[in-house]
Design a protein around this motif. Structure first.
Motif, mmCIF file in Angstrom:
data_model
loop_
_atom_site.group_PDB
_atom_site.id
_atom_site.type_symbol
_atom_site.label_atom_id
_atom_site.label_comp_id
_atom_site.label_asym_id
_atom_site.label_seq_id
_atom_site.Cartn_x
_atom_site.Cartn_y
_atom_site.Cartn_z
ATOM 1 N N GLY A 22 1.009 -1.227 -0.132
ATOM 2 C CA GLY A 22 0.021 0.064 0.076
ATOM 3 C C GLY A 22 0.787 1.118 0.151
ATOM 4 N N ASP A 23 2.152 1.064 0.200
ATOM 5 C CA ASP A 23 3.047 2.154 0.248
ATOM 6 C C ASP A 23 2.905 3.042 -1.314
ATOM 7 N N VAL A 24 2.975 4.488 -1.364
ATOM 8 C CA VAL A 24 3.057 5.071 -2.660
ATOM 9 C C VAL A 24 4.078 6.179 -2.502
ATOM 10 N N ASP A 25 4.893 6.360 -3.734
ATOM 11 C CA ASP A 25 5.962 7.172 -3.967
ATOM 12 C C ASP A 25 5.347 8.278 -4.797
ATOM 13 N N VAL A 26 5.517 9.573 -4.349
ATOM 14 C CA VAL A 26 4.957 10.603 -5.665
ATOM 15 C C VAL A 26 6.122 11.603 -5.910
ATOM 16 N N THR A 27 6.121 11.845 -7.029
ATOM 17 C CA THR A 27 7.077 12.985 -7.359
ATOM 18 C C THR A 27 6.332 13.693 -8.501
ATOM 19 N N GLU A 28 7.240 14.855 -8.946
ATOM 20 C CA GLU A 28 6.570 15.910 -10.099
ATOM 21 C C GLU A 28 7.506 15.917 -11.253
ATOM 22 N N ALA A 29 7.184 16.366 -12.349
ATOM 23 C CA ALA A 29 8.090 16.635 -13.463
ATOM 24 C C ALA A 29 7.337 17.903 -14.491
ATOM 25 N N ARG A 30 8.048 18.917 -14.728
ATOM 26 C CA ARG A 30 7.355 19.853 -15.433
ATOM 27 C C ARG A 30 7.791 19.664 -16.990
ATOM 28 N N TRP A 31 6.948 20.041 -17.782
ATOM 29 C CA TRP A 31 7.407 20.138 -19.240
ATOM 30 C C TRP A 31 6.769 21.805 -19.609
ATOM 31 N N SER A 32 7.922 22.315 -20.283
ATOM 32 C CA SER A 32 7.835 23.600 -20.980
ATOM 33 C C SER A 32 7.548 23.554 -21.959
ATOM 34 N N ASP A 33 6.871 22.871 -22.761
ATOM 35 C CA ASP A 33 6.630 22.958 -24.280
ATOM 36 C C ASP A 33 7.794 23.067 -25.105
ATOM 37 N N ALA A 34 8.764 22.433 -24.797
ATOM 38 C CA ALA A 34 9.770 22.496 -25.586
ATOM 39 C C ALA A 34 10.183 21.121 -25.858
ATOM 40 N N ARG A 35 11.063 20.738 -26.945
ATOM 41 C CA ARG A 35 11.761 19.570 -27.342
ATOM 42 C C ARG A 35 12.877 19.163 -26.565
ATOM 43 N N SER A 36 13.367 17.947 -26.454
ATOM 44 C CA SER A 36 14.532 17.582 -25.835
ATOM 45 C C SER A 36 14.757 16.424 -26.398
ATOM 46 N N VAL A 37 16.413 16.007 -26.114
ATOM 47 C CA VAL A 37 17.006 14.708 -26.715
ATOM 48 C C VAL A 37 17.797 14.081 -25.771
ATOM 49 N N PRO A 38 18.073 12.861 -25.714
ATOM 50 C CA PRO A 38 18.904 12.241 -24.819
ATOM 51 C C PRO A 38 20.123 13.374 -24.658
ATOM 52 N N GLY A 39 20.707 13.592 -23.294
ATOM 53 C CA GLY A 39 22.111 14.258 -23.284
ATOM 54 C C GLY A 39 21.575 15.697 -23.107
ATOM 55 N N CYS A 40 20.403 16.162 -23.469
ATOM 56 C CA CYS A 40 19.874 17.558 -22.894
ATOM 57 C C CYS A 40 20.643 18.585 -24.138
ATOM 58 N N GLU A 41 20.642 18.378 -25.248
ATOM 59 C CA GLU A 41 21.544 19.325 -26.237
ATOM 60 C C GLU A 41 20.488 20.426 -26.434
ATOM 61 N N PRO A 42 20.706 21.472 -26.274
ATOM 62 C CA PRO A 42 19.666 22.634 -26.531
ATOM 63 C C PRO A 42 19.502 22.882 -28.129
ATOM 64 N N GLY A 43 18.724 23.766 -28.152
ATOM 65 C CA GLY A 43 18.432 24.397 -29.907
ATOM 66 C C GLY A 43 17.859 23.513 -30.349
ATOM 67 N N GLN A 44 16.825 22.725 -30.141
ATOM 68 C CA GLN A 44 15.801 21.912 -30.514
ATOM 69 C C GLN A 44 14.806 22.750 -31.229
ATOM 70 N N PRO A 45 14.276 22.156 -32.449
ATOM 71 C CA PRO A 45 13.229 23.024 -33.041
ATOM 72 C C PRO A 45 11.858 23.101 -32.177
ATOM 73 N N ARG A 46 11.210 24.026 -32.604
ATOM 74 C CA ARG A 46 9.875 24.587 -31.871
ATOM 75 C C ARG A 46 8.857 23.252 -32.150
ATOM 76 N N LEU A 47 7.948 23.114 -31.317
ATOM 77 C CA LEU A 47 6.739 22.202 -31.541
ATOM 78 C C LEU A 47 5.705 22.901 -32.456
ATOM 79 N N VAL A 48 4.896 22.048 -32.898
ATOM 80 C CA VAL A 48 3.772 22.493 -33.832
ATOM 81 C C VAL A 48 2.519 22.209 -33.070
ATOM 82 N N ALA A 49 1.496 22.888 -33.407
ATOM 83 C CA ALA A 49 0.290 22.693 -32.779
ATOM 84 C C ALA A 49 -0.357 21.231 -33.164
ATOM 85 N N GLY A 50 -1.238 20.810 -32.371
ATOM 86 C CA GLY A 50 -1.593 19.331 -32.571
ATOM 87 C C GLY A 50 -1.851 18.568 -31.492
ATOM 88 N N ALA A 51 -2.361 17.291 -31.369
ATOM 89 C CA ALA A 51 -2.529 16.411 -30.411
ATOM 90 C C ALA A 51 -1.112 15.519 -30.033
#
Length: 234
Positions: free
Chosen positions: A155-184
């Motif tokens: 019955g124990d539960v672990d709770v954490t949080e994460a935030r997404w700032s509507d930006a793209r990312s890749v492994p290694g956290c390399e900056p300069g990724q293209p912007r997102l487009v509208a959609g689902a």
């Protein structure tokens, strides 16, 4: 001549015993009726014993012993959950994800859950389908050296949080990724250290507001040049 009535009483002889008096039947019957009614009243008013209450005994859960040996958690032991504070996403407003890991089994178990392993991933399209495009993951910029071992009791539960700032990312956290487009878009959390441990999909809609058109400046009419006189020049 009227004769006097005969007397029924007579003197008893020396050997005769006086007869016993006759019982008074009326009083005897009345006493029996009173006794019967009293007994009936006692039977009606006598308090009845309350029935005993039978309850099932519930054993309290056994306390978790941190020193006891614990096996690794499996996907069947864990309930992994994901929730978002909003489903309509716009640029510049981060989405807050809440991640939960609950032990649904009856025994304690161990699970490795560093941020690089317990990751929220956002896809353009439906998560799990071949056509979905991975656009962001909380594991891309997480500390790769972090150690986080969880001992979860029943019955124990672990709770954490994460935030997404509507930006793209890749492994290694390399900056300069293209912007997102509208959609689902869809989001899902997985636990890399436990095969098959994943949450339900959360569906998001990303909208880019239309730019506000700038007001068109009002054209100032240009005065026409004055007509030159057509008369003869002196």
């Amino acid at each position: 001549m009227v004769s006097a009535p005969e007397r029924t009483d007579r003197s008893l002889g020396p050997d005769e015993v006086p007869a016993a008096p006759r019982p008074r039947r009326g009083r005897a019957i009345a006493v029996l009726v009173v006794l019967a009614l009293g007994a009936a009243g006692v039977a009606v008013t006598w308090p009845r014993a309350e029935p005993s209450i039978v309850s099932d005994k519930i054993e309290p859960p056994a306390p978790v012993d941190p020193n006891a040996a614990a096996a690794s958690c499996t996907a069947e032991d864990l309930d992994v959950g994901l929730a978002a504070d909003r489903l309509a996403v716009t640029p510049g407003v981060p989405v807050r994800f809440t991640v939960s890991v609950r032990n649904e089994s009856e025994v304690q178990c161990l699970v490795e859950a560093p941020r690089r392993s317990l990751a929220v991933t956002v896809y353009q399209g439906e998560a799990g389908e071949a056509t979905a495009e991975r656009v962001w993951s909380s594991a891309d910029c997480a500390d790769q050296e972090e150690e986080r071992l969880l001992l979860l009791g029943p019955g124990d539960v672990d709770v954490t949080e994460a935030r997404w700032s509507d930006a793209r990312s890749v492994p290694g956290c390399e900056p300069g990724q293209p912007r997102l487009v509208a959609g689902a878009y869809t989001a899902q959390v997985t636990l890399a250290e436990v095969e098959g441990a994943a949450s339900d999909v959360v569906r998001l809609t990303y909208t880019i507001p239309e730019p506000t058109p700038s007001p068109t400046p009002t054209a100032t009419p240009t005065p026409s040049p004055s007509a030159s006189p057509t008369g003869p020049t002196p």
